[in-house]
Write a protein that holds these residues in place. Structure first.
Motif, mmCIF file in Angstrom:
data_model
loop_
_atom_site.group_PDB
_atom_site.id
_atom_site.type_symbol
_atom_site.label_atom_id
_atom_site.label_comp_id
_atom_site.label_asym_id
_atom_site.label_seq_id
_atom_site.Cartn_x
_atom_site.Cartn_y
_atom_site.Cartn_z
ATOM 1 N N LEU A 50 -13.549 -2.585 59.328
ATOM 2 C CA LEU A 50 -13.692 -1.194 59.756
ATOM 3 C C LEU A 50 -12.367 -0.457 59.709
ATOM 4 O O LEU A 50 -12.276 0.691 59.263
ATOM 5 C CB LEU A 50 -14.273 -1.162 61.178
ATOM 6 N N GLN A 51 -11.345 -1.130 60.164
ATOM 7 C CA GLN A 51 -9.996 -0.572 60.138
ATOM 8 C C GLN A 51 -9.615 -0.140 58.719
ATOM 9 O O GLN A 51 -9.079 0.955 58.502
ATOM 10 C CB GLN A 51 -9.030 -1.652 60.649
ATOM 11 N N ASP A 52 -9.902 -1.009 57.775
ATOM 12 C CA ASP A 52 -9.597 -0.721 56.375
ATOM 13 C C ASP A 52 -10.360 0.518 55.906
ATOM 14 O O ASP A 52 -9.793 1.398 55.249
ATOM 15 C CB ASP A 52 -9.982 -1.943 55.529
ATOM 16 N N LEU A 53 -11.627 0.585 56.267
ATOM 17 C CA LEU A 53 -12.441 1.741 55.885
ATOM 18 C C LEU A 53 -11.851 3.031 56.442
ATOM 19 O O LEU A 53 -11.730 4.044 55.736
ATOM 20 C CB LEU A 53 -13.872 1.549 56.401
ATOM 21 N N ARG A 54 -11.458 2.984 57.694
ATOM 22 C CA ARG A 54 -10.884 4.170 58.334
ATOM 23 C C ARG A 54 -9.602 4.599 57.647
ATOM 24 O O ARG A 54 -9.367 5.783 57.417
ATOM 25 C CB ARG A 54 -10.596 3.877 59.808
ATOM 26 N N THR A 55 -8.756 3.613 57.350
ATOM 27 C CA THR A 55 -7.488 3.937 56.699
ATOM 28 C C THR A 55 -7.718 4.590 55.353
ATOM 29 O O THR A 55 -7.082 5.589 55.007
ATOM 30 C CB THR A 55 -6.659 2.656 56.526
ATOM 31 N N ARG A 56 -8.645 4.029 54.577
ATOM 32 C CA ARG A 56 -8.948 4.607 53.267
ATOM 33 C C ARG A 56 -9.446 6.040 53.413
ATOM 34 O O ARG A 56 -9.073 6.929 52.638
ATOM 35 C CB ARG A 56 -9.994 3.768 52.541
ATOM 36 N N LEU A 57 -10.303 6.253 54.392
ATOM 37 C CA LEU A 57 -10.812 7.597 54.619
ATOM 38 C C LEU A 57 -9.675 8.544 55.000
ATOM 39 O O LEU A 57 -9.615 9.687 54.535
ATOM 40 C CB LEU A 57 -11.882 7.584 55.711
ATOM 41 N N ALA A 58 -8.773 8.051 55.823
ATOM 42 C CA ALA A 58 -7.647 8.878 56.260
ATOM 43 C C ALA A 58 -6.809 9.317 55.067
ATOM 44 O O ALA A 58 -6.453 10.491 54.940
ATOM 45 C CB ALA A 58 -6.790 8.103 57.254
ATOM 46 N N LEU A 59 -6.505 8.388 54.192
ATOM 47 C CA LEU A 59 -5.689 8.733 53.025
ATOM 48 C C LEU A 59 -6.440 9.686 52.104
ATOM 49 O O LEU A 59 -5.869 10.636 51.558
ATOM 50 C CB LEU A 59 -5.288 7.460 52.276
ATOM 51 N N HIS A 60 -7.733 9.444 51.936
ATOM 52 C CA HIS A 60 -8.567 10.314 51.112
ATOM 53 C C HIS A 60 -8.554 11.739 51.666
ATOM 54 O O HIS A 60 -8.324 12.714 50.934
ATOM 55 C CB HIS A 60 -9.993 9.760 51.082
ATOM 56 N N ALA A 61 -8.780 11.853 52.963
ATOM 57 C CA ALA A 61 -8.834 13.169 53.593
ATOM 58 C C ALA A 61 -7.462 13.848 53.543
ATOM 59 O O ALA A 61 -7.360 15.055 53.286
ATOM 60 C CB ALA A 61 -9.316 13.038 55.036
ATOM 61 N N GLY A 62 -6.426 13.067 53.762
ATOM 62 C CA GLY A 62 -5.079 13.612 53.676
ATOM 63 C C GLY A 62 -4.812 14.211 52.311
ATOM 64 O O GLY A 62 -4.191 15.270 52.184
ATOM 65 N N ALA A 113 4.282 5.045 52.766
ATOM 66 C CA ALA A 113 5.369 5.140 51.801
ATOM 67 C C ALA A 113 4.855 5.341 50.383
ATOM 68 O O ALA A 113 5.351 6.200 49.650
ATOM 69 C CB ALA A 113 6.228 3.882 51.878
ATOM 70 N N ASP A 114 3.842 4.558 49.993
ATOM 71 C CA ASP A 114 3.373 4.733 48.621
ATOM 72 C C ASP A 114 2.091 5.561 48.537
ATOM 73 O O ASP A 114 1.301 5.397 47.613
ATOM 74 C CB ASP A 114 3.229 3.381 47.912
ATOM 75 N N SER A 115 1.916 6.448 49.507
ATOM 76 C CA SER A 115 0.825 7.412 49.392
ATOM 77 C C SER A 115 1.401 8.718 48.852
ATOM 78 O O SER A 115 2.165 9.384 49.528
ATOM 79 C CB SER A 115 0.192 7.658 50.751
ATOM 80 N N PRO A 116 1.051 9.065 47.611
ATOM 81 C CA PRO A 116 1.618 10.292 47.045
ATOM 82 C C PRO A 116 1.225 11.524 47.858
ATOM 83 O O PRO A 116 2.008 12.451 48.003
ATOM 84 C CB PRO A 116 1.028 10.338 45.634
ATOM 85 N N ALA A 117 0.034 11.509 48.426
ATOM 86 C CA ALA A 117 -0.456 12.680 49.154
ATOM 87 C C ALA A 117 0.469 13.030 50.319
ATOM 88 O O ALA A 117 0.841 14.190 50.515
ATOM 89 C CB ALA A 117 -1.868 12.420 49.663
ATOM 90 N N LEU A 118 0.839 12.007 51.077
ATOM 91 C CA LEU A 118 1.626 12.291 52.264
ATOM 92 C C LEU A 118 3.048 12.721 51.914
ATOM 93 O O LEU A 118 3.630 13.554 52.605
ATOM 94 C CB LEU A 118 1.634 11.064 53.191
ATOM 95 N N ARG A 119 3.565 12.164 50.817
ATOM 96 C CA ARG A 119 4.888 12.619 50.400
ATOM 97 C C ARG A 119 4.825 14.077 49.961
ATOM 98 O O ARG A 119 5.695 14.884 50.239
ATOM 99 C CB ARG A 119 5.418 11.742 49.275
#
Lengths: 194, 194
Positions: A50-62, A113-119
DNA sequence: CCCACTTCCTAGATGCTCTAGGATTTCTCC
DNA sequence: GGAGAAATCCTAGAGCATCTAGGAAGTGGG
């Protein structure tokens, strides 16, 4: 057995819809599996937990959020850019409450760090502020103030925290105006003289 | 059977500690029962359900928070009051993350109405702003801006959202300074003449 | 066509919320 | 002090969630 054709992408997309409809807290592996007409356990081939799913969603939404902001800010500067930034931000938060809530969760620094969206988010925010001529550390302070205000306002608004009988959109516009003034009258760090 | 001596008050107090230690999300009836060395079902004589427990904790924490703020603000006005208010707010949020998180949950409007703490919060906030000479609707707009900024900052900070290499307390002080300036240069609602 | 890989399954362990109903301790009042 | 009332804590169990282990059925490459 007629496969449904699951994939990480489809799961995250469906999770985004589910979160918007039922609330981020009610995003569960079971509910997501139900939506695909599949058993819970089947999802664990695509997502670790579940944690993994949430994280993926967070990055997607970001990523979605910063794309909207980038489009709104493009070609603008100063107060126009600030207003466009703020408008796109609040619009996304209100339109996609579940996705927006997802962006609030704590995420592993390594993934950030390696999320282009957040950078990209950082770049665009700092870039927008360049028009106000601030230098470090004032620049970082200003970014933190903006993020806090935008975030806090959207959280409180979507949680129904503003009870007073005053149009919430009007208060937002006023807040953005106020922030613009703040940035122009910023209490700069003194340079050791005086 | 040696009774432990449960009561709503003791449950809420223990829930507050548990929430601060383990996080508000991990506040569960089971965990709370475990802390008292008692079966889960026993707690349901004192508390209707988990939702009820959370709500009680939220009101309790809200009361603690406003007590601290009231003590800090007492006898001060203007920028001094603003700084004291902000300091007490952030201090509580950082000191009691679980309790503070509890204050963010959505609460039934009926309960809010007869919660003296929340009404007191509104009074103190509006009272503090009177020094800046704002009239409605600017007053409400300013309150919303303050709440958003304070709340957003504390949420982001305690979630580890501020990655930059800059002292978080210094940024906070700067944000409070900036808010003070904003309140003094507030973009007032025009009175229909130009 | 066969083999490897992926997808989806069943079965089951564990943990949580919450209800029903029973037992035991404590309180109240005469 | 003792009987009845009330509160406290219990056992038992239903329902739903996460997650693992291991197996069966589709899918694609050689």
């Amino acid at each position: 057995m007629a496969r449904v054709g699951l994939s990480v992408q489809r799961l995250v997309a469906a999770a985004a819809e589910l979160a918007d409809e039922a609330g981020f807290d009610n995003l569960s592996v079971s509910a997501l599996a139900r939506r695909f007409g599949v058993k819970d356990a089947s999802l664990y081939s695509h997502v670790r937990n579940l944690q993994d799913l949430r994280t993926r969603l967070a990055l997607h939404a970001g990523g979605e959020l910063i794309d909207r902001i980038a489009a709104a800010v493009a070609g603008r500067a100063g107060k126009e850019a600030l207003t466009a930034f703020a408008g796109a931000y609040r619009e996304y938060a209100l339109e996609h409450p579940g996705r927006y809530a997802a962006t609030q969760i704590r995420i592993d620094q390594a993934l950030i760090a390696d999320s282009p969206a957040l950078r990209r988010t950082a770049e665009i925010t700092y870039g927008m502020l360049r028009a106000y001529g601030l230098a470090e550390p004032d620049l970082t302070d200003a970014v933190r103030l903006l993020r806090s205000t935008f975030h806090g306002y959207c959280v409180l608004e979507s949680a129904g925290g503003f009870g007073a009988d005053r149009d919430v959109g009007a208060s937002w516009d006023k807040a953005v105006d106020a922030l613009h003034i703040t940035l122009e009258h910023w209490p700069r760090e003194r340079k050791s003289d005086d």
